[in-house]
Design an enzyme around this catalytic site. Sequence first.
Site, PDB file in Angstrom:
ATOM      1  N   HIS A  34       0.830  -1.219   0.000  1.00  0.00           N
ATOM      2  CA  HIS A  34       0.000   0.000   0.000  1.00  0.00           C
ATOM      3  C   HIS A  34       0.860   1.264   0.000  1.00  0.00           C
ATOM      4  O   HIS A  34       0.456   2.308   0.517  1.00  0.00           O
ATOM      5  CB  HIS A  34      -0.988   0.010   1.179  1.00  0.00           C
ATOM      6  CG  HIS A  34      -2.118  -0.957   0.976  1.00  0.00           C
ATOM      7  ND1 HIS A  34      -3.255  -0.626   0.277  1.00  0.00           N
ATOM      8  CD2 HIS A  34      -2.268  -2.258   1.317  1.00  0.00           C
ATOM      9  CE1 HIS A  34      -4.062  -1.674   0.234  1.00  0.00           C
ATOM     10  NE2 HIS A  34      -3.483  -2.684   0.855  1.00  0.00           N
ATOM     11  N   ASP A  36       2.555   1.975  -3.093  1.00  0.00           N
ATOM     12  CA  ASP A  36       2.748   2.396  -4.498  1.00  0.00           C
ATOM     13  C   ASP A  36       1.911   3.630  -4.837  1.00  0.00           C
ATOM     14  O   ASP A  36       2.414   4.581  -5.427  1.00  0.00           O
ATOM     15  CB  ASP A  36       2.542   1.241  -5.500  1.00  0.00           C
ATOM     16  CG  ASP A  36       1.179   0.589  -5.504  1.00  0.00           C
ATOM     17  OD1 ASP A  36       0.340   0.907  -4.616  1.00  0.00           O
ATOM     18  OD2 ASP A  36       0.930  -0.237  -6.410  1.00  0.00           O
ATOM     19  N   GLY A 119      -7.840 -14.967  -8.051  1.00  0.00           N
ATOM     20  CA  GLY A 119      -8.367 -14.426  -6.795  1.00  0.00           C
ATOM     21  C   GLY A 119      -7.423 -14.594  -5.625  1.00  0.00           C
ATOM     22  O   GLY A 119      -7.823 -14.463  -4.469  1.00  0.00           O
ATOM     23  N   ASP A 169       1.856  -3.831  -9.656  1.00  0.00           N
ATOM     24  CA  ASP A 169       1.600  -5.156 -10.234  1.00  0.00           C
ATOM     25  C   ASP A 169       2.053  -5.224 -11.690  1.00  0.00           C
ATOM     26  O   ASP A 169       2.713  -6.178 -12.106  1.00  0.00           O
ATOM     27  CB  ASP A 169       0.103  -5.495 -10.143  1.00  0.00           C
ATOM     28  CG  ASP A 169      -0.412  -5.440  -8.720  1.00  0.00           C
ATOM     29  OD1 ASP A 169       0.409  -5.380  -7.789  1.00  0.00           O
ATOM     30  OD2 ASP A 169      -1.644  -5.454  -8.533  1.00  0.00           O
TER      31      ASP A 169
HETATM   32  C1  GLA Z   1      -3.007  -4.267  -4.990  1.00  0.00           C
HETATM   33  C2  GLA Z   1      -2.801  -3.163  -6.032  1.00  0.00           C
HETATM   34  C3  GLA Z   1      -1.374  -2.627  -5.995  1.00  0.00           C
HETATM   35  C4  GLA Z   1      -0.938  -2.268  -4.581  1.00  0.00           C
HETATM   36  C5  GLA Z   1      -1.279  -3.407  -3.612  1.00  0.00           C
HETATM   37  C6  GLA Z   1      -0.992  -3.038  -2.187  1.00  0.00           C
HETATM   38  O1  GLA Z   1      -2.240  -5.400  -5.337  1.00  0.00           O
HETATM   39  O2  GLA Z   1      -3.083  -3.669  -7.313  1.00  0.00           O
HETATM   40  O3  GLA Z   1      -1.252  -1.515  -6.863  1.00  0.00           O
HETATM   41  O4  GLA Z   1      -1.525  -1.065  -4.175  1.00  0.00           O
HETATM   42  O5  GLA Z   1      -2.629  -3.802  -3.714  1.00  0.00           O
HETATM   43  O6  GLA Z   1       0.363  -2.875  -1.988  1.00  0.00           O
END
Ligand code: GLA
Length: 387
Positions: A34, A36, A119, A169
């Site tokens: 959390h 990014d 998922g 991601d």
């Molecule tokens: C999900 C989002 C990412 C990131 C994570 C938490 O995977 O797709 O962009 O914010 O949550 O780190």
Amino acid sequence: MNLLSQLSTSFSRLFHTAPLLICSPGRVNLIGEHTDYNQGFVLPAAIDKAIYLAVGLRTDDELHFFAHDLDETFVGSLNNLSPTTTWADYLLGVLAQFRLAGHTLKGINCVFGGTIPMGSGLSSSAALENGVGYAVNELLDLGLDRISLVRLSQRAENEFVGAKVGIMDMFASMMGKADHVIKLDCRSLEYAYAPLKMDGISIVLCDSRVKHALVNSEYNTRRAECEAGVRFLQVFYPTINSLRDVTMPMLEQHLRDTEPLIYRRCAYVVQENQRLIDGVAALEKNDVAAFGQLMYGSHEGLSHQYEVSCPELDILVDIARQQPGVLGARMMGGGFGGCTINLIQEAELDHFSRAITGEYKAQTGKDTYLHTCKIQDGTGTVTMAVS
Ligand code: GLA
């Protein structure tokens, strides 16, 4: 027949030509959760669980997609690139973004399937978007570099699919490098590869097999809470733009007593960035034990300050930390379900597997699935010899 052969055969049977074959991996994140979308740091890597795509151009404007794992077909047209709220949106969204960027497209045939458990928070959607973007860029010879493709996938997810995710991601899936983690600065997009020298230690994911309905709404709420924290502080520090510019003394002085909830959220993010910096330093010294302690700290923060964990993830981490040979464990990804990531000495893997499976079942009534991950290269073309 392996998955890639099946996809290739199915493509040739449906479209009577040979496809371009792409492998686009899922990701893990060792630490930096959390952060990014708060312009902070993340430490992800691409893994040996991937979406595979067989892709080819058409001579007309039609779009023919076949989702092998679901046994579902989508037929559409380049002349109608609007969301369907089905899996096809991950492909359509990428095409729409190429269009918006001014590129001329051709119709596409695509057959895809994968080995990323759905998922489980391992970013199968980012992998699919990257795979489509990579294929279109190659087939039409558009000349976009990888970072441009990462940004394009993120825009597809944010604007077309409608999920306000950060860039981690897509970046990890596209930019991954075998046996290395990526230290990514999400503000500048500067990145560095660090070799993952963890001899005798495995990265093991424990899938909680739950996905709570909260995940999307709470993700957006957390983003909003962080933005609110920045706005409060801008009154005192007009030059700050994100939590990246914020320090603990600033939070303590201006938010702790007046906005306790916002304080907790922001403090988690500021501290998580520091844990990542300390973690990278620990890995450089080959101190995996110190890194593992930071992972536990990350989980504590995600569970109690940021409040994006859930009982199942907390139980998985609690069980893990009591087992011999476990160096660190924490929830990974957005939260409210999905996987924990664990660093485990290989000699203890069998014991760990038995203990966590049995204990998790006893405490939750649910089964957990374990996945051991290898760190792999990012999105790219593959030949039939690779599966
Ligand atoms: C999900 C989002 C990412 C990131 C994570 C938490 O995977 O797709 O962009 O914010 O949550 O780190």
